[in-house]
Enzyme design. Structure first.
Site, PDB file in Angstrom:
ATOM      1  N   ASP A  67       0.907  -1.275   0.118  1.00  0.00           N
ATOM      2  CA  ASP A  67      -0.012   0.023  -0.007  1.00  0.00           C
ATOM      3  C   ASP A  67       1.013   1.212   0.015  1.00  0.00           C
ATOM      4  OD1 ASP A  67       1.108  -0.297   2.620  1.00  0.00           O
ATOM      5  OD2 ASP A  67      -1.139  -0.644   3.423  1.00  0.00           O
ATOM      6  N   ASP A 136      -7.034  -1.997  14.345  1.00  0.00           N
ATOM      7  CA  ASP A 136      -8.306  -2.198  13.960  1.00  0.00           C
ATOM      8  C   ASP A 136      -8.634  -3.429  13.126  1.00  0.00           C
ATOM      9  OD1 ASP A 136      -7.412  -1.516  11.515  1.00  0.00           O
ATOM     10  OD2 ASP A 136      -8.444   0.056  11.299  1.00  0.00           O
ATOM     11  N   HIS A 138      -7.008  -4.182  10.418  1.00  0.00           N
ATOM     12  CA  HIS A 138      -6.754  -4.295   8.764  1.00  0.00           C
ATOM     13  C   HIS A 138      -5.521  -4.904   8.448  1.00  0.00           C
ATOM     14  CE1 HIS A 138      -4.223  -0.324   9.611  1.00  0.00           C
ATOM     15  NE2 HIS A 138      -3.467  -1.167   9.367  1.00  0.00           N
ATOM     16  N   GLU A 143      -9.654  -1.502   5.658  1.00  0.00           N
ATOM     17  CA  GLU A 143     -10.193  -1.158   6.999  1.00  0.00           C
ATOM     18  C   GLU A 143     -11.413  -2.033   7.256  1.00  0.00           C
ATOM     19  OE1 GLU A 143      -8.259   0.101   8.773  1.00  0.00           O
ATOM     20  OE2 GLU A 143      -7.526   2.274   8.092  1.00  0.00           O
TER      21      GLU A 143
HETATM   22  P1  PGA Z   1       2.454  -1.523  12.720  1.00  0.00           P
HETATM   23  O1  PGA Z   1       1.508  -1.302  11.435  1.00  0.00           O
HETATM   24  O2  PGA Z   1       3.459  -2.462  12.181  1.00  0.00           O
HETATM   25  O3  PGA Z   1       3.052  -0.100  12.553  1.00  0.00           O
HETATM   26  O4  PGA Z   1       1.871  -1.853  13.958  1.00  0.00           O
HETATM   27  C1  PGA Z   1       0.836  -2.432  11.284  1.00  0.00           C
HETATM   28  C2  PGA Z   1      -0.185  -2.199  10.072  1.00  0.00           C
HETATM   29  O5  PGA Z   1      -1.079  -1.268  10.228  1.00  0.00           O
HETATM   30  O6  PGA Z   1      -0.418  -3.053   9.167  1.00  0.00           O
END
Ligand code: PGA
Length: 267
Positions: A67, A136, A138, A143
């Site tokens: 992404d 959350d 995702h 999301e």
């Molecule tokens: P993080 O993010 O590794 O910074 O916890 C993970 C994500 O959003 O997929």
């Protein structure tokens, strides 16, 4: 799913680096799906260490990132393109023309999304997709509520994700509201998936993704539908799992059998 509960985040990084290096050794032209965020950083550092020690070369590898933010100026230090260059690509022997990220500055994002899917297909598909997971639920920027059949597209970030990611920016206002992201359906087409989660703030999400129902409200739970997923966890991220003892037992048996090279990994 192969749920592997390790002592700490360093062990998670080492195990993920092992899986990636095994693949690159057996197929130097493999296609890696890569992730950003804090979680995979230790894995990238370990890949760089092993490359510098002459143990692995990425010269033939192609990569596709999950992404990218939409709307950050080109070269912004928090763009995922900058992140990947800073933390991995420029520190090992990646061939930059084969390192792909979604173009969050494309004039025509829907066309760029289709083109990204076509590039992945033209490369022969993704052999191993590395994933983190958002608090959350995702995966990539899919999301809650994302279609489990979704393809690469533009997606609005939740407020929770924007708050989580604000630590990388000087203020919450600076965090983009839109992203260009592989879809859940795109991710599920990878031949192998390795998801990393560390820290107690991921424990509830990990429980939902491993032991909860498959639901678009927790897009990571769609990984239950994939035949070859390794979920690599530290103790804190695994703390809410109800069947942790069983996963440990299976892992011990599995590791023993693999050491004897009698069987293929079971998921
Ligand atoms: P993080 O993010 O590794 O910074 O916890 C993970 C994500 O959003 O997929």
């Amino acid at each position: 799913m192969r749920v592997v509960i390790l002592e700490n985040s360093e062990q998670v990084s080492l195990r993920a680096a092992d899986l990636i290096c095994q693949l690159v050794s057996s197929n130097p032209q493999c296609v890696l799906g890569l992730a950003t965020g804090g979680t995979p950083l230790g894995t990238y550092q370990e890949l760089i260490v092993r490359h510098r020690a002459g143990q692995v070369s990425f010269a033939g590898v192609s990569t596709f990132n999950l992404d990218e933010y939409v709307g950050l100026p080109l070269g912004h230090e928090q763009s995922y393109r900058s992140f990947m260059h800073r933390h991995l690509f420029e520190l090992a022997d990646f061939e930059l023309s084969r390192c792909h990220l979604p173009d969050g500055n494309a004039a025509d994002i829907p066309t760029a999304c289709c083109a990204y899917e076509q590039q992945i297909a033209a490369a022969g598909g993704i052999d191993l997709q590395l994933l983190g997971v958002g608090s959350d639920g995702h995966i990539a920027f899919n999301e809650p509520g994302s279609s489990l059949a979704s393809r690469t597209r533009i997606k609005a970030l939740t407020e929770r994700t924007r708050h989580d990611n604000a630590r990388f920016f000087s203020s919450l206002e600076e965090v983009p509201k839109l992203s260009m992201t592989m879809g859940v359906g795109t991710i599920l087409e990878a031949r192998r998936i390795v998801l990393l989660a560390t820290g107690s703030n991921k424990a509830a999400t990990v429980k939902a993704l491993v032991e909860g129902p498959v639901s678009a409200q927790v897009p990571a739970s769609a990984l239950q539908l994939h035949p070859r997923v390794d979920v690599l966890l530290d103790r804190a991220a695994a703390a809410d799992l109800l069947r942790a003892d069983y996963y440990h037992e299976v892992e011990q048996i599995q590791r023993g059998l693999e050491l004897q090279q009698q069987i293929e990994p079971v998921h």
